[in-house]
Scaffold this motif. Structure first.
Motif, mmCIF file in Angstrom:
data_model
loop_
_atom_site.group_PDB
_atom_site.id
_atom_site.type_symbol
_atom_site.label_atom_id
_atom_site.label_comp_id
_atom_site.label_asym_id
_atom_site.label_seq_id
_atom_site.Cartn_x
_atom_site.Cartn_y
_atom_site.Cartn_z
ATOM 1 N N ASN A 1 40.890 50.125 32.335
ATOM 2 C CA ASN A 1 41.257 49.317 33.495
ATOM 3 C C ASN A 1 40.177 48.295 33.867
ATOM 4 O O ASN A 1 39.907 48.052 35.040
ATOM 5 N N ILE A 2 39.558 47.700 32.852
ATOM 6 C CA ILE A 2 38.582 46.631 33.075
ATOM 7 C C ILE A 2 39.335 45.301 33.109
ATOM 8 O O ILE A 2 39.988 44.935 32.140
ATOM 9 N N LYS A 3 39.214 44.615 34.230
ATOM 10 C CA LYS A 3 39.933 43.356 34.418
ATOM 11 C C LYS A 3 39.015 42.154 34.310
ATOM 12 O O LYS A 3 39.453 41.071 33.934
ATOM 13 N N ASN A 4 37.751 42.322 34.669
ATOM 14 C CA ASN A 4 36.774 41.229 34.601
ATOM 15 C C ASN A 4 35.446 41.794 34.149
ATOM 16 O O ASN A 4 35.080 42.910 34.510
ATOM 17 N N GLY A 5 34.702 40.997 33.361
ATOM 18 C CA GLY A 5 33.410 41.463 32.910
ATOM 19 C C GLY A 5 32.740 40.500 31.958
ATOM 20 O O GLY A 5 33.198 39.370 31.748
ATOM 21 N N GLN A 6 31.674 40.991 31.370
ATOM 22 C CA GLN A 6 30.874 40.231 30.408
ATOM 23 C C GLN A 6 30.622 41.135 29.228
ATOM 24 O O GLN A 6 30.422 42.350 29.389
ATOM 25 N N VAL A 7 30.636 40.576 28.022
ATOM 26 C CA VAL A 7 30.409 41.369 26.816
ATOM 27 C C VAL A 7 29.490 40.608 25.866
ATOM 28 O O VAL A 7 29.567 39.389 25.743
ATOM 29 N N SER A 8 28.581 41.341 25.237
ATOM 30 C CA SER A 8 27.688 40.766 24.232
ATOM 31 C C SER A 8 27.593 41.746 23.075
ATOM 32 O O SER A 8 27.926 42.926 23.224
ATOM 33 N N GLY A 9 27.135 41.259 21.917
ATOM 34 C CA GLY A 9 27.049 42.165 20.786
ATOM 35 C C GLY A 9 26.325 41.598 19.590
ATOM 36 O O GLY A 9 26.048 40.404 19.505
ATOM 37 N N ILE A 10 26.027 42.525 18.665
ATOM 38 C CA ILE A 10 25.388 42.212 17.385
ATOM 39 C C ILE A 10 25.994 43.127 16.328
ATOM 40 O O ILE A 10 26.722 44.068 16.653
ATOM 41 N N GLY A 11 25.680 42.879 15.060
ATOM 42 C CA GLY A 11 26.165 43.741 13.988
ATOM 43 C C GLY A 11 26.299 42.987 12.684
ATOM 44 O O GLY A 11 25.599 42.000 12.440
ATOM 45 N N ALA A 12 27.210 43.479 11.843
ATOM 46 C CA ALA A 12 27.537 42.822 10.577
ATOM 47 C C ALA A 12 29.053 42.817 10.452
ATOM 48 O O ALA A 12 29.700 43.866 10.600
ATOM 49 N N VAL A 13 29.621 41.639 10.190
ATOM 50 C CA VAL A 13 31.070 41.451 10.252
ATOM 51 C C VAL A 13 31.584 40.670 9.044
ATOM 52 O O VAL A 13 30.808 40.072 8.295
ATOM 53 N N LYS A 14 32.907 40.693 8.876
ATOM 54 C CA LYS A 14 33.568 39.954 7.796
ATOM 55 C C LYS A 14 34.946 39.508 8.280
ATOM 56 O O LYS A 14 35.343 39.830 9.401
ATOM 57 N N CYS A 15 35.661 38.784 7.444
ATOM 58 C CA CYS A 15 37.018 38.318 7.773
ATOM 59 C C CYS A 15 37.044 37.690 9.165
ATOM 60 O O CYS A 15 37.827 38.086 10.035
ATOM 61 N N ILE A 16 36.201 36.703 9.357
ATOM 62 C CA ILE A 16 35.968 36.070 10.657
ATOM 63 C C ILE A 16 36.818 34.806 10.763
ATOM 64 O O ILE A 16 36.807 33.974 9.847
ATOM 65 N N GLU A 17 37.522 34.674 11.880
ATOM 66 C CA GLU A 17 38.245 33.434 12.145
ATOM 67 C C GLU A 17 37.617 32.776 13.363
ATOM 68 O O GLU A 17 37.661 33.315 14.465
ATOM 69 N N LEU A 18 37.006 31.600 13.126
ATOM 70 C CA LEU A 18 36.341 30.830 14.179
ATOM 71 C C LEU A 18 37.117 29.550 14.454
ATOM 72 O O LEU A 18 37.884 29.077 13.607
ATOM 73 N N GLY A 19 36.852 28.982 15.636
ATOM 74 C CA GLY A 19 37.484 27.730 15.982
ATOM 75 C C GLY A 19 36.582 26.842 16.805
ATOM 76 O O GLY A 19 35.604 27.300 17.396
ATOM 77 N N ALA A 20 36.920 25.567 16.798
ATOM 78 C CA ALA A 20 36.284 24.571 17.664
ATOM 79 C C ALA A 20 37.424 23.777 18.291
ATOM 80 O O ALA A 20 38.333 23.312 17.583
ATOM 81 N N TYR A 21 37.407 23.649 19.613
ATOM 82 C CA TYR A 21 38.525 23.021 20.316
ATOM 83 C C TYR A 21 38.449 21.507 20.240
ATOM 84 O O TYR A 21 37.428 20.899 20.549
ATOM 85 N N ASP A 22 39.552 20.898 19.833
ATOM 86 C CA ASP A 22 39.708 19.447 19.768
ATOM 87 C C ASP A 22 40.443 19.021 21.040
ATOM 88 O O ASP A 22 41.664 19.177 21.137
ATOM 89 N N LEU A 23 39.692 18.544 22.025
ATOM 90 C CA LEU A 23 40.266 18.192 23.324
ATOM 91 C C LEU A 23 41.288 17.064 23.226
ATOM 92 O O LEU A 23 42.338 17.108 23.867
ATOM 93 N N GLU A 24 40.991 16.064 22.402
ATOM 94 C CA GLU A 24 41.897 14.917 22.297
ATOM 95 C C GLU A 24 43.285 15.341 21.815
ATOM 96 O O GLU A 24 44.304 14.879 22.312
ATOM 97 N N ASN A 25 43.324 16.251 20.837
ATOM 98 C CA ASN A 25 44.602 16.692 20.268
ATOM 99 C C ASN A 25 45.092 18.030 20.822
ATOM 100 O O ASN A 25 46.151 18.505 20.459
ATOM 101 N N LYS A 26 44.262 18.655 21.660
ATOM 102 C CA LYS A 26 44.596 19.912 22.334
ATOM 103 C C LYS A 26 44.978 21.040 21.361
ATOM 104 O O LYS A 26 46.005 21.690 21.513
#
Length: 144
Positions: free
Chosen positions: A32-57
């Motif tokens: 039942n956590i509705k608001n908060g902050q999260v941080s982390g470290i580790g080793a990961v794979k199969c990562i999907e990243l993005g960068a927002y293009d404001l002009e094209n939304k």
């Protein structure tokens, strides 16, 4: 996933093969956590990243399938359509010490995932901003 609570904070250990965003979101729903902050470290794979293009939304997306060090994970938890929503950005590094980063859609723990989640009291909502093209934070007035 394993976790231990300390006051308003949780140390969360996400195990090899688990999806990070899915696991953290389910954790928020189940505790039942509705608001908060999260941080982390580790080793990961199969990562999907993005960068927002404001002009094209829309998000420009890129996948990273190899194993990377999770150098930094910073995110917040707000309510979007009455459900916990995690907005996170990460920095990852490869074995050549090259760094990539951006908005995180999802990733899988390759070795370990160690996260600290801190619960906030109050209410922060995400509502669509048509000019930006994204749901942004809104602070509703609370009755005293």
């Amino acid at each position: 996933m394993k976790y231990k609570q300390f006051d308003q904070s949780y140390f969360i250990f996400i195990e090899k093969g688990e999806l990070v965003m899915e696991t953290l979101t389910h954790f928020c729903k189940n505790t039942n956590i509705k608001n908060g902050q999260v941080s982390g470290i580790g080793a990961v794979k199969c990562i999907e990243l993005g960068a927002y293009d404001l002009e094209n939304k829309f998000y420009i997306r890129r996948n990273f399938d190899s194993i990377y060090e999770l150098v930094s994970f910073q995110g917040n938890i707000t309510l979007k359509k009455e459900e916990p929503f995690i907005h996170a950005h990460i920095t990852i590094g490869n074995h050549k010490m090259e760094i990539h980063g951006g908005h995180l859609f999802e990733m899988t723990v390759a070795v370990v995932g160690e996260f600290i989640l801190r619960r906030f009291n109050g209410k922060i909502l995400r509502e669509m901003d048509e000019e930006i093209g994204l749901p942004i934070c809104n602070f509703p007035e609370e009755k005293l």
